[in-house]
Design an enzyme around this catalytic site. Structure first.
Site, short mmCIF file in Angstrom:
data_model
loop_
_atom_site.label_atom_id
_atom_site.label_comp_id
_atom_site.label_asym_id
_atom_site.label_seq_id
_atom_site.Cartn_x
_atom_site.Cartn_y
_atom_site.Cartn_z
N LEU A 14 0.84 -1.20 0.00
CA LEU A 14 0.00 0.00 0.00
C LEU A 14 0.88 1.25 0.00
O LEU A 14 1.00 1.96 0.99
CB LEU A 14 -0.93 0.00 1.21
CG LEU A 14 -2.17 -0.85 1.06
CD1 LEU A 14 -2.92 -0.96 2.39
CD2 LEU A 14 -3.10 -0.29 0.00
N HIS A 15 1.54 1.48 -1.12
CA HIS A 15 2.43 2.62 -1.29
C HIS A 15 2.02 3.38 -2.54
O HIS A 15 1.55 2.80 -3.51
CB HIS A 15 3.89 2.17 -1.42
CG HIS A 15 4.34 1.40 -0.22
ND1 HIS A 15 4.65 2.01 0.98
CD2 HIS A 15 4.52 0.08 -0.02
CE1 HIS A 15 5.01 1.09 1.86
NE2 HIS A 15 4.93 -0.09 1.28
N ALA A 16 2.18 4.69 -2.53
CA ALA A 16 1.96 5.58 -3.66
C ALA A 16 0.65 5.30 -4.40
O ALA A 16 -0.42 5.55 -3.87
CB ALA A 16 3.16 5.54 -4.59
N PRO A 18 -1.10 2.47 -5.34
CA PRO A 18 -2.10 1.60 -4.71
C PRO A 18 -2.76 2.26 -3.49
O PRO A 18 -3.96 2.11 -3.29
CB PRO A 18 -1.29 0.37 -4.30
CG PRO A 18 -0.15 0.34 -5.25
CD PRO A 18 0.19 1.78 -5.48
#
Length: 93
Positions: A14-16, A18
């Protein structure tokens, strides 16, 4: 409380991008939703900073939760988004 345990399907977690997709979906859910990783504190799923702060990696389990009585359907949609690692918001979010 309604909960869904789900494994993060995005390889990068769950980075950037997403996280942005997830936060937009959580904001549109119509009920307050939290997301939690491991033993950490739950954060507002509609908060980009909160979601990024989790540091949830691909393959890790997160818990989506809401105290709203009518949250089951919204949590099901969010759980599907997270587990399948969808690259776009589905029309049903």
């Amino acid at each position: 409380m309604v909960e869904r345990r789900v494994t993060v399907g995005w390889a990068e977690g769950l980075h950037a991008r997403p996280a942005s997709i997830f936060v937009r979906a959580a904001s549109a859910a119509g009920v307050p939703v939290t997301i939690q990783k491991g033993d950490g504190s739950p954060v507002n799923a509609a908060s980009m900073l909160g979601v990024l702060g989790l540091g949830a990696e691909g393959g890790e389990e997160v818990v989506l939760a809401s105290e709203s009585d009518d949250a089951a359907e919204a949590l099901d949609r969010l759980a599907k988004l997270v587990s399948e690692g969808l690259e776009e918001l589905p029309e049903t979010v």
